[in-house]
Design a protein around this motif. Sequence first.
Motif, mmCIF file in Angstrom:
data_model
loop_
_atom_site.group_PDB
_atom_site.id
_atom_site.type_symbol
_atom_site.label_atom_id
_atom_site.label_comp_id
_atom_site.label_asym_id
_atom_site.label_seq_id
_atom_site.Cartn_x
_atom_site.Cartn_y
_atom_site.Cartn_z
ATOM 1 N N THR A 12 0.868 -1.175 0.000
ATOM 2 C CA THR A 12 0.000 0.000 0.000
ATOM 3 C C THR A 12 0.900 1.219 0.000
ATOM 4 N N THR A 13 0.731 2.101 -0.995
ATOM 5 C CA THR A 13 1.562 3.302 -1.070
ATOM 6 C C THR A 13 0.765 4.521 -0.619
ATOM 7 N N PHE A 14 1.502 5.561 -0.198
ATOM 8 C CA PHE A 14 0.859 6.799 0.230
ATOM 9 C C PHE A 14 1.782 7.983 -0.078
ATOM 10 N N GLY A 15 1.206 9.179 -0.066
ATOM 11 C CA GLY A 15 1.986 10.391 -0.268
ATOM 12 C C GLY A 15 1.724 11.063 -1.600
ATOM 13 N N GLU A 16 2.110 12.334 -1.686
ATOM 14 C CA GLU A 16 1.918 13.145 -2.882
ATOM 15 C C GLU A 16 3.246 13.681 -3.398
ATOM 16 N N SER A 17 3.214 14.141 -4.637
ATOM 17 C CA SER A 17 4.418 14.630 -5.308
ATOM 18 C C SER A 17 5.110 15.737 -4.522
ATOM 19 N N HIS A 18 4.332 16.687 -3.992
ATOM 20 C CA HIS A 18 4.917 17.818 -3.284
ATOM 21 C C HIS A 18 4.498 17.863 -1.821
ATOM 22 N N GLY A 19 4.117 16.702 -1.282
ATOM 23 C CA GLY A 19 3.841 16.602 0.142
ATOM 24 C C GLY A 19 5.131 16.399 0.914
ATOM 25 N N LYS A 20 5.008 16.083 2.208
ATOM 26 C CA LYS A 20 6.205 15.931 3.036
ATOM 27 C C LYS A 20 6.993 14.679 2.692
ATOM 28 N N ALA A 21 6.274 13.622 2.327
ATOM 29 C CA ALA A 21 6.959 12.352 2.069
ATOM 30 C C ALA A 21 6.067 11.412 1.270
ATOM 31 N N LYS A 48 15.509 7.823 -9.512
ATOM 32 C CA LYS A 48 15.442 9.187 -8.998
ATOM 33 C C LYS A 48 15.533 10.235 -10.118
ATOM 34 N N PRO A 49 14.944 11.406 -9.896
ATOM 35 C CA PRO A 49 15.034 12.490 -10.888
ATOM 36 C C PRO A 49 16.424 13.115 -10.894
ATOM 37 N N GLY A 50 16.694 13.905 -11.931
ATOM 38 C CA GLY A 50 17.940 14.672 -11.990
ATOM 39 C C GLY A 50 19.180 13.870 -12.265
ATOM 40 N N THR A 56 14.096 14.874 -15.841
ATOM 41 C CA THR A 56 13.743 16.063 -15.083
ATOM 42 C C THR A 56 14.899 16.482 -14.179
ATOM 43 N N GLN A 57 15.041 17.778 -13.976
ATOM 44 C CA GLN A 57 16.135 18.285 -13.160
ATOM 45 C C GLN A 57 15.747 18.479 -11.691
ATOM 46 N N ARG A 58 14.582 18.000 -11.302
ATOM 47 C CA ARG A 58 14.244 18.006 -9.873
ATOM 48 C C ARG A 58 15.297 17.191 -9.133
ATOM 49 N N LYS A 59 15.784 17.711 -8.022
ATOM 50 C CA LYS A 59 16.847 17.051 -7.269
ATOM 51 C C LYS A 59 16.285 16.362 -6.029
ATOM 52 N N GLU A 60 16.178 15.060 -6.105
ATOM 53 C CA GLU A 60 15.728 14.248 -4.982
ATOM 54 C C GLU A 60 16.670 13.060 -4.853
ATOM 55 N N GLU A 61 17.302 12.923 -3.694
ATOM 56 C CA GLU A 61 18.191 11.784 -3.484
ATOM 57 C C GLU A 61 17.401 10.505 -3.220
ATOM 58 N N ILE A 80 6.357 -4.202 6.745
ATOM 59 C CA ILE A 80 7.550 -3.387 6.543
ATOM 60 C C ILE A 80 7.096 -1.992 6.124
ATOM 61 N N GLY A 81 7.508 -0.987 6.869
ATOM 62 C CA GLY A 81 7.161 0.394 6.548
ATOM 63 C C GLY A 81 8.377 1.154 6.061
ATOM 64 N N ILE A 82 8.248 1.809 4.921
ATOM 65 C CA ILE A 82 9.348 2.582 4.338
ATOM 66 C C ILE A 82 8.850 3.981 4.004
ATOM 67 N N VAL A 83 9.639 4.989 4.318
ATOM 68 C CA VAL A 83 9.278 6.360 3.985
ATOM 69 C C VAL A 83 10.399 6.987 3.158
ATOM 70 N N ILE A 84 10.015 7.818 2.189
ATOM 71 C CA ILE A 84 10.950 8.553 1.324
ATOM 72 C C ILE A 84 10.552 10.020 1.414
ATOM 73 N N ARG A 85 11.351 10.823 2.047
ATOM 74 C CA ARG A 85 10.985 12.218 2.277
ATOM 75 C C ARG A 85 11.289 13.085 1.055
ATOM 76 N N ASN A 86 10.355 13.964 0.715
ATOM 77 C CA ASN A 86 10.562 14.917 -0.373
ATOM 78 C C ASN A 86 11.462 16.042 0.109
ATOM 79 N N ALA A 87 12.416 16.423 -0.720
ATOM 80 C CA ALA A 87 13.362 17.465 -0.324
ATOM 81 C C ALA A 87 13.350 18.673 -1.254
#
Length: 358
Positions: A12-21, A48-50, A56-61, A80-87
Amino acid sequence: MGNSFGKLFKITTFGESHGKALGVTIEGCPAGLPIDEEKIRLEMQRRKPGQSKITTQRKEEDEIEILSGVFEGKSTGTPIGIVIRNADQKSKDYSHISDKFRPSHADFTYFEKYGIRDYRGGGRSSARETAARVAAGAIAKQLLETKGISVQAFVTQVGNLKLEKAYQEMDLAEAENNIVRCPDPETAEKMIQLIDSVRLERDTIGGVISCVIKNTPVGLGEPVFDRLHAELGKAMLSINAVKGFEYGSGFEGVKMRGSQHNDAFVKEGDHIKTTTNHSGGIQGGISNGQDIYFNVAFKPVATIMQDQSSINEAGESVTVSGKGRHDPCVVPRAVPIVEAMAALVIADYLLLSKSNKL
């Protein structure tokens, strides 16, 4: 609804493109599976972008943080819970379309369905959601590795430029040695030039990704509605920008006669195999032990750096101006997404197959 995938190996995935994570929960991963976090990070780096001039040149590690379900390097059998934070969110890049419907985007359909929409990069409809899928797919791949099963995707077409070689003629590992992820260096260079020229024209272009799954055991898949190829098709068609899926001989098979298309069985030692593989490793919706191979068609990215006519939420005619950071061609970064979704399907059916026999 619609945010989960799989039956036993379920995500199950969650989150938005420009949300926190962004994030994913994985249920059903067997306990005791060694989890190599570096392998997960490698898959994230591939998506990953960039990463090059043709993305795309969006910079997200896209660094991952495992929150649960792993202890001392092994899965515990719990979610198993995994989070990827938007930077690198730049929501202001989308303020100009806050009430406008971008052509061929999900803006209109989301607004009509929910009465509200997240215009910041498309919110939940953004392809950034696939970062969570890749993280989950990386764990599915590690499960498959314990059974000797491999999943390899690669770019075989950009626009009208098509790789004509069969996958058996190439070293598919070569795909990771160029930025377009095509295993043939000469064709790869032409693809890169084509994508770059389209980018300079402030436009976008589509392409095709092919995928090969090797060493699947005989018997994966369920009759009638849960056929293996049907689930693979659903998995691929759930990826943003995908417009087509074909496996085995696909649409080319209609040009053949049954006498040409039928895969004859032979026995080699203790194993039964087929002399040809027009079936794409699946017969009757169940794997037959041969290579599973399929193609996935991606449309041109909908956001172009040109003005387009549209309407706004009030039904008024407006001009939508292309802004922000977007891929001129999605296929180079979509390769690990295709692999991830394929791995999730095979992992799920691998677990399901254990419940079919005493």
